[in-house]
Design a protein around this motif. Structure first.
Motif, PDB file in Angstrom:
ATOM      1  N   ASN A  58      44.269  34.627  33.288  1.00 10.82           N
ATOM      2  CA  ASN A  58      44.231  34.657  34.756  1.00 10.82           C
ATOM      3  C   ASN A  58      45.611  34.607  35.408  1.00 10.82           C
ATOM      4  O   ASN A  58      45.769  34.005  36.458  1.00 10.82           O
ATOM      5  CB  ASN A  58      43.372  33.507  35.282  1.00 10.82           C
ATOM      6  CG  ASN A  58      42.150  34.029  36.008  1.00 10.82           C
ATOM      7  OD1 ASN A  58      41.902  35.226  36.014  1.00 10.82           O
ATOM      8  ND2 ASN A  58      41.399  33.139  36.609  1.00 10.82           N
ATOM      9  N   HIS A  59      46.593  35.213  34.787  1.00 15.59           N
ATOM     10  CA  HIS A  59      47.924  35.233  35.384  1.00 15.59           C
ATOM     11  C   HIS A  59      48.378  36.632  35.784  1.00 15.59           C
ATOM     12  O   HIS A  59      49.561  36.847  36.014  1.00 15.59           O
ATOM     13  CB  HIS A  59      48.948  34.589  34.436  1.00 15.59           C
ATOM     14  CG  HIS A  59      48.870  33.101  34.437  1.00 15.59           C
ATOM     15  ND1 HIS A  59      49.860  32.317  33.907  1.00 15.59           N
ATOM     16  CD2 HIS A  59      47.934  32.240  34.891  1.00 15.59           C
ATOM     17  CE1 HIS A  59      49.537  31.037  34.040  1.00 15.59           C
ATOM     18  NE2 HIS A  59      48.364  30.972  34.624  1.00 15.59           N
ATOM     19  N   GLY A  60      47.432  37.602  35.812  1.00  6.81           N
ATOM     20  CA  GLY A  60      47.731  38.912  36.371  1.00  6.81           C
ATOM     21  C   GLY A  60      48.219  39.981  35.426  1.00  6.81           C
ATOM     22  O   GLY A  60      48.750  41.002  35.876  1.00  6.81           O
ATOM     23  N   GLY A  72      41.822  50.919  36.862  1.00  3.71           N
ATOM     24  CA  GLY A  72      41.078  49.862  37.555  1.00  3.71           C
ATOM     25  C   GLY A  72      40.304  49.006  36.583  1.00  3.71           C
ATOM     26  O   GLY A  72      39.151  48.673  36.836  1.00  3.71           O
ATOM     27  N   VAL A  73      40.931  48.667  35.459  1.00  2.68           N
ATOM     28  CA  VAL A  73      40.249  47.907  34.403  1.00  2.68           C
ATOM     29  C   VAL A  73      39.769  46.560  34.913  1.00  2.68           C
ATOM     30  O   VAL A  73      38.642  46.141  34.636  1.00  2.68           O
ATOM     31  CB  VAL A  73      41.171  47.722  33.173  1.00  2.68           C
ATOM     32  CG1 VAL A  73      40.529  46.813  32.137  1.00  2.68           C
ATOM     33  CG2 VAL A  73      41.524  49.069  32.575  1.00  2.68           C
ATOM     34  N   VAL A  74      40.595  45.870  35.693  1.00  4.12           N
ATOM     35  CA  VAL A  74      40.255  44.506  36.107  1.00  4.12           C
ATOM     36  C   VAL A  74      38.964  44.468  36.928  1.00  4.12           C
ATOM     37  O   VAL A  74      38.200  43.511  36.850  1.00  4.12           O
ATOM     38  CB  VAL A  74      41.432  43.837  36.857  1.00  4.12           C
ATOM     39  CG1 VAL A  74      41.577  44.359  38.277  1.00  4.12           C
ATOM     40  CG2 VAL A  74      41.286  42.322  36.868  1.00  4.12           C
ATOM     41  N   LYS A  75      38.662  45.531  37.664  1.00  4.33           N
ATOM     42  CA  LYS A  75      37.451  45.570  38.493  1.00  4.33           C
ATOM     43  C   LYS A  75      36.184  45.676  37.661  1.00  4.33           C
ATOM     44  O   LYS A  75      35.113  45.317  38.117  1.00  4.33           O
ATOM     45  CB  LYS A  75      37.520  46.748  39.463  1.00  4.33           C
ATOM     46  CG  LYS A  75      38.611  46.626  40.481  1.00  4.33           C
ATOM     47  CD  LYS A  75      38.677  47.886  41.324  1.00  4.33           C
ATOM     48  CE  LYS A  75      39.925  47.853  42.190  1.00  4.33           C
ATOM     49  NZ  LYS A  75      40.165  49.160  42.822  1.00  4.33           N
ATOM     50  N   GLY A  79      33.818  38.725  35.609  1.00  7.22           N
ATOM     51  CA  GLY A  79      34.620  37.624  36.125  1.00  7.22           C
ATOM     52  C   GLY A  79      36.079  37.984  36.293  1.00  7.22           C
ATOM     53  O   GLY A  79      36.931  37.114  36.399  1.00  7.22           O
ATOM     54  N   ASN A  80      36.384  39.273  36.313  1.00  9.27           N
ATOM     55  CA  ASN A  80      37.766  39.761  36.396  1.00  9.27           C
ATOM     56  C   ASN A  80      38.641  39.223  35.274  1.00  9.27           C
ATOM     57  O   ASN A  80      39.844  39.074  35.432  1.00  9.27           O
ATOM     58  CB  ASN A  80      38.394  39.448  37.752  1.00  9.27           C
ATOM     59  CG  ASN A  80      37.744  40.229  38.868  1.00  9.27           C
ATOM     60  OD1 ASN A  80      37.159  41.284  38.624  1.00  9.27           O
ATOM     61  ND2 ASN A  80      37.829  39.737  40.078  1.00  9.27           N
ATOM     62  N   ILE A  81      38.027  38.905  34.141  1.00  6.87           N
ATOM     63  CA  ILE A  81      38.765  38.436  32.969  1.00  6.87           C
ATOM     64  C   ILE A  81      38.615  39.501  31.884  1.00  6.87           C
ATOM     65  O   ILE A  81      37.510  39.820  31.460  1.00  6.87           O
ATOM     66  CB  ILE A  81      38.245  37.070  32.470  1.00  6.87           C
ATOM     67  CG1 ILE A  81      38.433  36.017  33.559  1.00  6.87           C
ATOM     68  CG2 ILE A  81      38.956  36.661  31.192  1.00  6.87           C
ATOM     69  CD1 ILE A  81      37.818  34.678  33.233  1.00  6.87           C
ATOM     70  N   THR A  82      39.728  40.068  31.461  1.00  8.39           N
ATOM     71  CA  THR A  82      39.703  41.162  30.497  1.00  8.39           C
ATOM     72  C   THR A  82      39.082  40.706  29.188  1.00  8.39           C
ATOM     73  O   THR A  82      39.483  39.695  28.612  1.00  8.39           O
ATOM     74  CB  THR A  82      41.133  41.694  30.263  1.00  8.39           C
ATOM     75  OG1 THR A  82      41.696  41.996  31.540  1.00  8.39           O
ATOM     76  CG2 THR A  82      41.124  42.932  29.407  1.00  8.39           C
ATOM     77  N   GLN A  83      38.111  41.474  28.715  1.00  9.13           N
ATOM     78  CA  GLN A  83      37.365  41.121  27.516  1.00  9.13           C
ATOM     79  C   GLN A  83      37.781  41.924  26.292  1.00  9.13           C
ATOM     80  O   GLN A  83      37.262  41.708  25.214  1.00  9.13           O
ATOM     81  CB  GLN A  83      35.867  41.350  27.763  1.00  9.13           C
ATOM     82  CG  GLN A  83      35.329  40.589  28.948  1.00  9.13           C
ATOM     83  CD  GLN A  83      35.374  39.087  28.758  1.00  9.13           C
ATOM     84  OE1 GLN A  83      35.009  38.591  27.698  1.00  9.13           O
ATOM     85  NE2 GLN A  83      35.817  38.367  29.766  1.00  9.13           N
ATOM     86  N   SER A  84      38.671  42.884  26.454  1.00  7.79           N
ATOM     87  CA  SER A  84      39.042  43.732  25.333  1.00  7.79           C
ATOM     88  C   SER A  84      40.520  44.103  25.423  1.00  7.79           C
ATOM     89  O   SER A  84      41.171  43.862  26.433  1.00  7.79           O
ATOM     90  CB  SER A  84      38.184  44.997  25.327  1.00  7.79           C
ATOM     91  OG  SER A  84      38.348  45.692  26.545  1.00  7.79           O
ATOM     92  N   VAL A  85      40.997  44.703  24.356  1.00  5.64           N
ATOM     93  CA  VAL A  85      42.390  45.111  24.280  1.00  5.64           C
ATOM     94  C   VAL A  85      42.459  46.607  24.559  1.00  5.64           C
ATOM     95  O   VAL A  85      41.627  47.371  24.078  1.00  5.64           O
ATOM     96  CB  VAL A  85      42.958  44.806  22.882  1.00  5.64           C
ATOM     97  CG1 VAL A  85      44.380  45.305  22.756  1.00  5.64           C
ATOM     98  CG2 VAL A  85      42.875  43.321  22.594  1.00  5.64           C
ATOM     99  N   HIS A  86      43.433  47.017  25.329  1.00  5.84           N
ATOM    100  CA  HIS A  86      43.574  48.425  25.680  1.00  5.84           C
ATOM    101  C   HIS A  86      44.967  48.908  25.304  1.00  5.84           C
ATOM    102  O   HIS A  86      45.922  48.146  25.328  1.00  5.84           O
ATOM    103  CB  HIS A  86      43.377  48.632  27.188  1.00  5.84           C
ATOM    104  CG  HIS A  86      42.035  48.215  27.676  1.00  5.84           C
ATOM    105  ND1 HIS A  86      40.946  49.049  27.668  1.00  5.84           N
ATOM    106  CD2 HIS A  86      41.593  47.041  28.181  1.00  5.84           C
ATOM    107  CE1 HIS A  86      39.895  48.415  28.151  1.00  5.84           C
ATOM    108  NE2 HIS A  86      40.263  47.191  28.460  1.00  5.84           N
ATOM    109  N   ALA A  87      45.058  50.171  25.009  1.00  4.96           N
ATOM    110  CA  ALA A  87      46.355  50.806  24.778  1.00  4.96           C
ATOM    111  C   ALA A  87      46.407  52.058  25.641  1.00  4.96           C
ATOM    112  O   ALA A  87      45.458  52.823  25.684  1.00  4.96           O
ATOM    113  CB  ALA A  87      46.520  51.167  23.308  1.00  4.96           C
ATOM    114  N   VAL A  88      47.487  52.231  26.350  1.00  2.00           N
ATOM    115  CA  VAL A  88      47.645  53.398  27.209  1.00  2.00           C
ATOM    116  C   VAL A  88      49.057  53.937  27.086  1.00  2.00           C
ATOM    117  O   VAL A  88      49.979  53.226  26.699  1.00  2.00           O
ATOM    118  CB  VAL A  88      47.369  53.074  28.701  1.00  2.00           C
ATOM    119  CG1 VAL A  88      45.936  52.666  28.914  1.00  2.00           C
ATOM    120  CG2 VAL A  88      48.301  52.008  29.217  1.00  2.00           C
ATOM    121  N   THR A  89      49.204  55.188  27.421  1.00  3.00           N
ATOM    122  CA  THR A  89      50.521  55.784  27.575  1.00  3.00           C
ATOM    123  C   THR A  89      50.673  56.069  29.052  1.00  3.00           C
ATOM    124  O   THR A  89      49.806  56.711  29.650  1.00  3.00           O
ATOM    125  CB  THR A  89      50.641  57.087  26.766  1.00  3.00           C
ATOM    126  OG1 THR A  89      50.382  56.793  25.395  1.00  3.00           O
ATOM    127  CG2 THR A  89      52.018  57.687  26.897  1.00  3.00           C
TER     128      THR A  89
END
Length: 100
Positions: A58-60, A72-75, A79-89
């Protein structure tokens, strides 16, 4: 603790026995590549930097990455808490243009 992973790994020949028994053909890969050589202009291809964002819950972190990547992953997270790991370019130069 050891300075070489080769001293703590299961020997390839031993690990390959069950794979052979299943009809597989295991291939040994270098688990510890030689990183001692320096990058030179001749062998320097376009390397993509890898950045890991770490921090307390919860620190952004995801909000920051959403802003940089235009996502817009956080939306979409419960609970606006990321549940998975993402990789992007991402094209960061475009995102940072207004900050300069």
């Amino acid at each position: 603790e050891t300075s070489s992973k080769r001293k703590v790994l299961v020997p390839f020949d031993l690990a390959a026995i069950p794979a052979h028994g299943l009809g597989l053909k295991p291939v040994m890969v270098d688990v510890e590549p030689d990183w001692s050589g320096r990058l030179s202009q001749e062998n320097n291809t376009d390397l993509t930097p890898v950045i890991a964002v770490l921090g307390h819950i919860n620190h952004g972190k995801t909000t920051l990455l959403d802003a940089l990547c235009g996502t817009g992953v956080v939306k979409t997270e419960p609970g606006n808490i990321t549940q998975s790991v993402h990789a992007v370019t991402a094209d960061v130069s475009a995102s940072l243009g207004s900050l300069q």
